[in-house]
Design a protein around this motif. Structure first.
Motif, PDB file in Angstrom:
ATOM      1  N   MET A   1       0.840  -1.177   0.000  1.00 53.50           N
ATOM      2  CA  MET A   1       0.000   0.000   0.000  1.00 53.50           C
ATOM      3  C   MET A   1       0.882   1.235   0.000  1.00 53.50           C
ATOM      4  SD  MET A   1      -3.044   0.933   2.623  1.00 53.50           S
ATOM      5  CE  MET A   1      -2.374   2.052   3.828  1.00 53.50           C
ATOM      6  N   GLY A   2       0.586   2.209  -0.885  1.00 50.09           N
ATOM      7  CA  GLY A   2       1.364   3.423  -0.964  1.00 50.09           C
ATOM      8  C   GLY A   2       0.975   4.419   0.115  1.00 50.09           C
ATOM      9  N   LEU A   3       1.805   5.407   0.261  1.00 54.48           N
ATOM     10  CA  LEU A   3       1.538   6.465   1.233  1.00 54.48           C
ATOM     11  C   LEU A   3       0.658   7.527   0.599  1.00 54.48           C
ATOM     12  CD1 LEU A   3       5.131   6.895   2.675  1.00 54.48           C
ATOM     13  CD2 LEU A   3       3.197   5.768   3.767  1.00 54.48           C
ATOM     14  N   ASP A   4      -0.244   8.074   1.381  1.00 53.27           N
ATOM     15  CA  ASP A   4      -1.107   9.160   0.927  1.00 53.27           C
ATOM     16  C   ASP A   4      -0.332  10.469   1.063  1.00 53.27           C
ATOM     17  OD1 ASP A   4      -2.985  11.122   0.495  1.00 53.27           O
ATOM     18  OD2 ASP A   4      -4.315  10.503   2.130  1.00 53.27           O
ATOM     19  N   PRO A   5       0.022  11.123  -0.044  1.00 52.79           N
ATOM     20  CA  PRO A   5       0.827  12.344   0.049  1.00 52.79           C
ATOM     21  C   PRO A   5       0.098  13.492   0.744  1.00 52.79           C
ATOM     22  CG  PRO A   5       0.099  11.993  -2.200  1.00 52.79           C
ATOM     23  CD  PRO A   5      -0.293  10.769  -1.419  1.00 52.79           C
ATOM     24  N   ASP A   6      -1.225  13.377   0.896  1.00 57.94           N
ATOM     25  CA  ASP A   6      -2.008  14.438   1.522  1.00 57.94           C
ATOM     26  C   ASP A   6      -2.310  14.173   2.998  1.00 57.94           C
ATOM     27  OD1 ASP A   6      -2.197  16.022  -0.811  1.00 57.94           O
ATOM     28  OD2 ASP A   6      -3.756  14.688  -1.574  1.00 57.94           O
ATOM     29  N   MET A   7      -1.848  13.015   3.551  1.00 56.55           N
ATOM     30  CA  MET A   7      -2.122  12.761   4.967  1.00 56.55           C
ATOM     31  C   MET A   7      -1.411  13.801   5.819  1.00 56.55           C
ATOM     32  SD  MET A   7       0.018   9.529   6.454  1.00 56.55           S
ATOM     33  CE  MET A   7       0.897   8.738   5.133  1.00 56.55           C
ATOM     34  N   ARG A   8      -2.023  14.179   6.918  1.00 54.94           N
ATOM     35  CA  ARG A   8      -1.462  15.179   7.823  1.00 54.94           C
ATOM     36  C   ARG A   8      -0.356  14.554   8.654  1.00 54.94           C
ATOM     37  NH1 ARG A   8      -2.137  20.308   7.057  1.00 54.94           N
ATOM     38  NH2 ARG A   8      -1.852  20.593   9.266  1.00 54.94           N
ATOM     39  N   CYS A   9       0.802  15.192   8.651  1.00 53.90           N
ATOM     40  CA  CYS A   9       1.971  14.678   9.354  1.00 53.90           C
ATOM     41  C   CYS A   9       2.692  15.800  10.085  1.00 53.90           C
ATOM     42  CB  CYS A   9       2.940  14.035   8.360  1.00 53.90           C
ATOM     43  SG  CYS A   9       2.310  12.534   7.602  1.00 53.90           S
ATOM     44  N   THR A  10       3.511  15.396  11.035  1.00 51.83           N
ATOM     45  CA  THR A  10       4.385  16.318  11.748  1.00 51.83           C
ATOM     46  C   THR A  10       5.793  15.751  11.697  1.00 51.83           C
ATOM     47  OG1 THR A  10       2.612  17.035  13.203  1.00 51.83           O
ATOM     48  CG2 THR A  10       4.845  17.439  13.963  1.00 51.83           C
ATOM     49  N   ALA A  11       6.762  16.609  11.419  1.00 52.71           N
ATOM     50  CA  ALA A  11       8.157  16.193  11.301  1.00 52.71           C
ATOM     51  C   ALA A  11       8.998  16.836  12.399  1.00 52.71           C
ATOM     52  CB  ALA A  11       8.716  16.582   9.941  1.00 52.71           C
ATOM     53  N   PHE A  12       9.945  16.055  12.902  1.00 52.95           N
ATOM     54  CA  PHE A  12      10.897  16.506  13.908  1.00 52.95           C
ATOM     55  C   PHE A  12      12.291  16.081  13.484  1.00 52.95           C
ATOM     56  CE2 PHE A  12       6.966  15.727  16.168  1.00 52.95           C
ATOM     57  CZ  PHE A  12       6.866  16.775  17.062  1.00 52.95           C
ATOM     58  N   VAL A  13      13.293  16.815  13.928  1.00 49.03           N
ATOM     59  CA  VAL A  13      14.669  16.353  13.878  1.00 49.03           C
ATOM     60  C   VAL A  13      15.086  16.283  15.340  1.00 49.03           C
ATOM     61  CG1 VAL A  13      15.673  18.645  13.514  1.00 49.03           C
ATOM     62  CG2 VAL A  13      16.967  16.622  12.891  1.00 49.03           C
ATOM     63  N   GLY A  14      15.330  15.078  15.805  1.00 48.93           N
ATOM     64  CA  GLY A  14      15.531  14.866  17.233  1.00 48.93           C
ATOM     65  C   GLY A  14      14.265  15.282  17.956  1.00 48.93           C
ATOM     66  N   THR A  15      14.378  16.201  18.908  1.00 47.74           N
ATOM     67  CA  THR A  15      13.195  16.688  19.617  1.00 47.74           C
ATOM     68  C   THR A  15      12.741  18.061  19.107  1.00 47.74           C
ATOM     69  OG1 THR A  15      14.587  17.694  21.324  1.00 47.74           O
ATOM     70  CG2 THR A  15      13.793  15.453  21.735  1.00 47.74           C
ATOM     71  N   ARG A  16      13.408  18.563  18.075  1.00 49.86           N
ATOM     72  CA  ARG A  16      13.077  19.885  17.523  1.00 49.86           C
ATOM     73  C   ARG A  16      12.003  19.765  16.442  1.00 49.86           C
ATOM     74  NH1 ARG A  16      15.075  23.029  13.327  1.00 49.86           N
ATOM     75  NH2 ARG A  16      16.766  21.566  12.928  1.00 49.86           N
ATOM     76  N   PHE A  17      10.920  20.505  16.614  1.00 49.51           N
ATOM     77  CA  PHE A  17       9.831  20.544  15.649  1.00 49.51           C
ATOM     78  C   PHE A  17      10.307  21.148  14.334  1.00 49.51           C
ATOM     79  CE2 PHE A  17       6.580  23.257  13.724  1.00 49.51           C
ATOM     80  CZ  PHE A  17       5.605  22.323  13.416  1.00 49.51           C
ATOM     81  N   LEU A  18       9.914  20.515  13.220  1.00 53.76           N
ATOM     82  CA  LEU A  18      10.235  21.058  11.902  1.00 53.76           C
ATOM     83  C   LEU A  18       9.007  21.619  11.204  1.00 53.76           C
ATOM     84  CD1 LEU A  18      12.641  18.354  10.432  1.00 53.76           C
ATOM     85  CD2 LEU A  18      13.239  20.613  11.309  1.00 53.76           C
ATOM     86  N   ALA A  19       7.951  20.792  11.075  1.00 54.23           N
ATOM     87  CA  ALA A  19       6.794  21.221  10.288  1.00 54.23           C
ATOM     88  C   ALA A  19       5.589  20.337  10.556  1.00 54.23           C
ATOM     89  CB  ALA A  19       7.128  21.167   8.795  1.00 54.23           C
ATOM     90  N   THR A  20       4.432  20.919  10.329  1.00 54.08           N
ATOM     91  CA  THR A  20       3.173  20.181  10.297  1.00 54.08           C
ATOM     92  C   THR A  20       2.511  20.516   8.979  1.00 54.08           C
ATOM     93  OG1 THR A  20       2.862  20.178  12.682  1.00 54.08           O
ATOM     94  CG2 THR A  20       0.895  19.944  11.361  1.00 54.08           C
ATOM     95  N   GLY A  21       1.966  19.511   8.330  1.00 56.84           N
ATOM     96  CA  GLY A  21       1.285  19.714   7.048  1.00 56.84           C
ATOM     97  C   GLY A  21       1.054  18.371   6.390  1.00 56.84           C
ATOM     98  N   THR A  22       0.984  18.393   5.084  1.00 53.64           N
ATOM     99  CA  THR A  22       0.830  17.139   4.360  1.00 53.64           C
ATOM    100  C   THR A  22       2.112  16.320   4.490  1.00 53.64           C
ATOM    101  OG1 THR A  22       1.715  18.007   2.289  1.00 53.64           O
ATOM    102  CG2 THR A  22      -0.682  18.249   2.646  1.00 53.64           C
ATOM    103  N   LEU A  23       2.033  15.060   4.144  1.00 47.01           N
ATOM    104  CA  LEU A  23       3.225  14.209   4.159  1.00 47.01           C
ATOM    105  C   LEU A  23       4.315  14.832   3.296  1.00 47.01           C
ATOM    106  CD1 LEU A  23       4.840  11.672   4.786  1.00 47.01           C
ATOM    107  CD2 LEU A  23       3.596  10.518   2.941  1.00 47.01           C
ATOM    108  N   VAL A  24       3.954  15.329   2.138  1.00 46.45           N
ATOM    109  CA  VAL A  24       4.936  15.937   1.240  1.00 46.45           C
ATOM    110  C   VAL A  24       5.596  17.143   1.915  1.00 46.45           C
ATOM    111  CG1 VAL A  24       5.255  17.145  -0.954  1.00 46.45           C
ATOM    112  CG2 VAL A  24       3.820  15.101  -0.857  1.00 46.45           C
ATOM    113  N   GLU A  25       4.804  18.002   2.546  1.00 43.68           N
ATOM    114  CA  GLU A  25       5.362  19.183   3.215  1.00 43.68           C
ATOM    115  C   GLU A  25       6.289  18.788   4.360  1.00 43.68           C
ATOM    116  OE1 GLU A  25       1.657  22.242   2.364  1.00 43.68           O
ATOM    117  OE2 GLU A  25       1.604  20.962   4.154  1.00 43.68           O
ATOM    118  N   ALA A  26       5.871  17.795   5.151  1.00 40.78           N
ATOM    119  CA  ALA A  26       6.697  17.344   6.272  1.00 40.78           C
ATOM    120  C   ALA A  26       7.995  16.717   5.765  1.00 40.78           C
ATOM    121  CB  ALA A  26       5.921  16.347   7.131  1.00 40.78           C
ATOM    122  N   ALA A  27       7.898  15.905   4.718  1.00 45.38           N
ATOM    123  CA  ALA A  27       9.084  15.256   4.169  1.00 45.38           C
ATOM    124  C   ALA A  27      10.056  16.276   3.587  1.00 45.38           C
ATOM    125  CB  ALA A  27       8.678  14.234   3.111  1.00 45.38           C
TER     126      ALA A  27
END
Length: 69
Positions: free
Chosen positions: A1-27
């Motif tokens: 099953m592929g990933l939904d590029p529009d799913m809502r995600c949050t990205a971190f590097v270590g414990t530092r917040f990077l972004a919240t948005g779509t999977l594409v935006e977070a990636a």
């Protein structure tokens, strides 16, 4: 099953917040952190489930975006 590029995600590097948005935006935010020299562990989480999302961040930004499209 592929990933939904529009799913809502949050990205971190270590414990530092990077972004919240779509999977594409977070990636892409995670990829930008790598490009800026941040060598911490990257974490991307699905906001609906709280589960980690495994994303291949290798290669140029266009390649990362293409794998998620």
């Amino acid at each position: 099953m592929g990933l939904d590029p529009d799913m809502r995600c949050t990205a971190f590097v270590g414990t530092r917040f990077l972004a919240t948005g779509t999977l594409v935006e977070a990636a892409l935010a995670a990829r930008a952190a790598q490009d800026a020299g941040d060598d911490g562990l990257i974490f991307i989480f699905n906001e609906a489930t709280g589960r980690a999302v495994d994303v291949d961040l290798r290669g140029p930004v266009e390649a990362v975006r293409g794998r998620l499209a």
